[in-house]
Write a protein that holds these residues in place. Structure first.
Motif, PDB file in Angstrom:
ATOM      1  N   PRO A 104      36.148  31.773  43.949  1.00  0.00           N
ATOM      2  CA  PRO A 104      36.091  30.682  42.886  1.00  0.00           C
ATOM      3  C   PRO A 104      35.155  29.639  42.865  1.00  0.00           C
ATOM      4  O   PRO A 104      35.024  28.892  41.890  1.00  0.00           O
ATOM      5  CB  PRO A 104      37.750  30.187  42.862  1.00  0.00           C
ATOM      6  N   THR A 105      34.717  29.492  44.050  1.00  0.00           N
ATOM      7  CA  THR A 105      33.565  28.209  44.070  1.00  0.00           C
ATOM      8  C   THR A 105      32.368  28.834  44.107  1.00  0.00           C
ATOM      9  O   THR A 105      31.272  27.947  44.220  1.00  0.00           O
ATOM     10  CB  THR A 105      33.995  27.564  45.304  1.00  0.00           C
ATOM     11  N   TYR A 155      31.390  30.511  36.382  1.00  0.00           N
ATOM     12  CA  TYR A 155      32.415  30.615  37.414  1.00  0.00           C
ATOM     13  C   TYR A 155      33.402  31.719  37.239  1.00  0.00           C
ATOM     14  O   TYR A 155      33.815  31.485  35.800  1.00  0.00           O
ATOM     15  CB  TYR A 155      33.036  29.388  38.109  1.00  0.00           C
ATOM     16  N   HIS A 157      36.662  31.487  36.745  1.00  0.00           N
ATOM     17  CA  HIS A 157      37.610  30.902  36.075  1.00  0.00           C
ATOM     18  C   HIS A 157      37.235  30.927  34.590  1.00  0.00           C
ATOM     19  O   HIS A 157      37.983  30.455  33.864  1.00  0.00           O
ATOM     20  CB  HIS A 157      38.183  29.838  36.384  1.00  0.00           C
ATOM     21  N   GLN A 158      35.947  30.912  34.319  1.00  0.00           N
ATOM     22  CA  GLN A 158      35.332  30.650  32.911  1.00  0.00           C
ATOM     23  C   GLN A 158      35.440  31.971  32.211  1.00  0.00           C
ATOM     24  O   GLN A 158      35.179  32.032  31.175  1.00  0.00           O
ATOM     25  CB  GLN A 158      34.187  29.936  33.156  1.00  0.00           C
ATOM     26  N   THR A 160      37.023  35.960  31.137  1.00  0.00           N
ATOM     27  CA  THR A 160      38.402  36.804  30.927  1.00  0.00           C
ATOM     28  C   THR A 160      38.553  37.806  32.064  1.00  0.00           C
ATOM     29  O   THR A 160      37.551  37.931  32.785  1.00  0.00           O
ATOM     30  CB  THR A 160      38.465  37.486  29.634  1.00  0.00           C
TER      31      THR A 160
END
Lengths: 329, 342
Positions: A104-105, A155, A157-158, A160
């Motif tokens: 995620p980072t 990233y 989480h942006q 789908t």
């Protein structure tokens, strides 16, 4: 020659001083360029088997096998580091829940670039960086993402779920693997996205002659894409053969029940009638039956079933059952 | 990001508001006259008292008194000390920088050693090294600071005489106080013994900083260890292994950053603890900081000084907290970017 040839692979879980045989002597063979489906209920040890092949299981799990050949090389004879190198060079894996499998980072671009083989680039480091970027963009194009710049900068989480899975496939393709293990690649996805992902995998198989091990619990859904199928139940090998063999002449009572349990538009079901199922549910790892693990649920079970059956092969159609349906066809 | 900044600043504003209300109410809760508690002028004559009533709006409602108090604080007037009759702002200017210096040095030590040790423990999970580090963390956490400080003095200054036992700087060095931060003052001064003074100040800060840093460091060890263990179990580490990356690459590129995200926010939280420990250590090491000054004020029942010290130290802690939050946002893209899609 088989690409991957595994015989009697067992995976043991050590927890609280107890040894649990999560996968019991499963054999699996894959040829160059084939799509093989690995089917079984949740908890039947498919994912564990896949993770054991690629070698990402942690210390709790102990993997043993009688034979583990990759392109004719006996991996069991090689030291661990060398084995890992060979496997990760030629085998790639995509996981279920793609979103959780991306860091995620880190941006998508960084994660694709680090999977690329560094020795393929030349020049100074800035030239290499440029080449890496281009290679990452190419990979994104290959999996059908056209806006590579936006995607590489974003990233996980942006994006789908379906896009994340495409990125995972792109990462898997970075090493140009000979075998791609897809562990429920379309779990919790919409039907259109599922079809797109499967189509993408099929085209990769056809264009690049990449073998695919497709793991799923939905026999019906993947049978459309696979050449061969292997069925597992509760960590044991059940049946293997071509997709037609499995569907038209299932030998094993479990496979038969699995196929019968899938409702079809063509069969005329009476209103409110029960669907065909096996009684009971898959046993938990703490309470495994001895012998054939299907025993307590099996319609054909007899006294002999407390001893695990040997795998028998009939023209490439392998089955592991004392009382198979072979003679009925 | 703008949204995040506004939210943090909003939090800062409201906490400071609450803090000022608490501080103001203290002048009524402390024994004695509220006006004397606020201003600290115990020997004011009739004329001066009238001036103070005017200044602090004491003849109007509590709300007006509060706004007047806030106005005074923002103009830098914290009243004068009841015991020494020196303006509190002057005393704060003398003592607070020393505390900030000590706290930052201790925080630095705690982070520099604590976080990597925690990571190492997690990487060698369930191996002897992990057990050793955990034992060390447990022991360090259980040792009270006053005892540990005395042991440090006994060992390193009395027996081995490596470091001085008290004070911030040898009196031989004549360093003019400008900012109050000893290191900055030394750098600003044009003394010909600048290098020696710098070295001396460094030798003085080592022992107190270690004493203060030990307890927070052990907390950071455990935080870092748990955080790294969680990260190493996650799916993306598994996926990274499947990519064929080396263990070192995985730890460096994926492990450290993700586990830091989990720790950074808690740094601010544990900083308050560190400031309290620093106050005790200041007394033992005769460190001329706000902590020892505040403890003396409490003994002297110097209510004005207590109020001023409360505001100053609490604001400092809040400020570090907010800073840690910004660091967190810088590390964590989930905070910085809007979430798209599912």
């Amino acid at each position: 020659m088989n690409l991957l040839d595994i015989k009697n692979l067992s995976i043991e879980l050590t927890s609280h001083g107890e040894n649990i045989l999560a996968v019991d002597r499963v054999s699996l063979a894959l040829k160059d360029g084939e799509i093989r489906g690995l089917v079984g209920e949740s908890g039947s040890g498919k994912s564990i088997l896949a993770q054991a092949i690629i070698g990402v299981l942690d210390d709790k799990w102990h993997v043993t096998a009688d034979r583990f050949h990759w392109q004719g090389v006996d991996l069991l004879r090689l030291p661990l580091e060398e084995r890992k190198q060979i496997i990760t060079k030629d085998v790639a894996m995509i996981f279920q829940e793609p979103m959780s499998c991306l860091d995620p980072t880190n941006s998508i671009g960084e994660q694709i670039e680090e999977a690329l083989d560094g020795s393929k680039f030349s020049g100074y480091f800035w030239q290499k960086a440029q080449q890496r970027k281009e290679a990452a963009a190419k990979l994104l194009h290959k999996v059908g993402i056209k806006q590579h710049d936006t995607c590489a900068k974003s990233y996980p989480h942006q994006l789908t779920n379906a896009l994340c899975q495409r990125v995972m496939i792109a990462i898997a393709l970075a090493k140009q693997p000979k075998l791609l293990i897809a562990d429920e690649p379309t779990a919790s996805m919409e039907a259109t996205n599922q079809a797109q992902i499967f189509k993408l995998l099929e085209s990769l198989n056809k264009l690049k002659n990449m073998s695919i091990l497709l793991i799923s619990h939905e026999l019906e859904k993947i049978s459309h894409w696979t050449d061969y199928l292997t069925v597992m139940y509760s960590g044991q090998f059940v049946e293997a053969g071509t997709t037609e063999q499995i569907f038209n002449t299932p030998f094993h009572p479990y496979t038969k029940a699995l196929i019968a349990s899938t409702p079809r538009a063509s069969t005329n079901l009476i209103k409110k009638s029960l669907l065909h199922t096996l009684p009971g549910s898959i046993p938990s790892l703490q309470h495994l039956p001895i012998g054939c693990r299907l025993g307590p649920r099996c319609p054909n079970a007899q006294k002999k079933c407390v001893i695990a059956p040997q795998v028998e092969s009939f023209q490439g159609h392998q089955v592991s059952c004392h009382f198979s349906h072979r003679k009925e066809y | 990001m703008l949204n995040f900044t506004i939210r943090r600043l909003n939090l800062l504003f409201f906490t400071l508001l609450m803090l000022s209300i608490v501080s103001f109410s203290l002048s009524y809760f402390f024994p004695g006259d509220a006006l004397v508690n606020l201003s600290g002028e115990i020997n004011a004559d009739q004329q001066r008292t009238e001036q103070l009533v005017e200044l602090y709006n004491m003849d109007k409602s509590v709300f007006h008194q509060y706004t007047a108090y806030i106005g005074q604080i923002f103009s830098g007037n914290f009243g004068i000390s009841m015991s020494s009759q020196v303006p509190i702002s002057d005393e704060l200017h003398t003592f607070l920088p020393a505390t900030i210096e000590l706290c930052l040095a201790a925080l630095f030590i705690a982070l520099i050693f604590g976080v990597p040790l925690g990571f190492i423990a997690a990487i060698f999970h369930n191996k002897p090294l992990d057990k050793i580090i955990l034992t060390f963390a447990m022991v360090g956490y259980s040792i009270p600071v006053f005892w540990f400080a005395l042991i440090l003095i006994l060992l390193f200054s009395i027996t081995l005489s490596w470091f001085p036992s008290s004070g911030q700087l040898n009196l031989l060095f004549e360093i003019e106080q400008v900012t109050g931060f000893k290191f900055i003052d030394i750098l600003l001064s044009d003394s010909e013994y600048q290098a020696q003074a710098l070295k001396d100040a460094f030798m003085h800060i080592v022992l107190p900083a270690i004493a203060v840093a030990t307890a927070p460091m052990t907390i950071f060890i455990r935080l870092a260890r748990t955080s790294m263990l969680d990260v190493l179990e996650s799916n993306y580490i598994k996926a990274a292994k499947a990519k064929g990356l080396s263990q070192a690459h995985i730890i460096y590129h994926h492990g450290i950053r993700n586990s830091l995200v989990g720790i950074v926010r808690l740094i601010g939280l544990h900083f308050a603890n560190l400031v309290t420990v620093a106050m005790i250590a200041e007394v033992i090491f005769n460190w001329q900081g706000a902590g020892s000054w505040l403890i003396e004020s409490i003994f002297a029942r110097d209510y004005t000084a207590i109020q001023g010290g409360l505001i100053a130290l609490a604001s400092f802690t809040f400020f570090i907290n907010i800073l840690a939050d910004f660091l967190y946002a810088a590390l964590n893209p989930l905070e910085r970017h809007k979430k798209h899609g599912a």
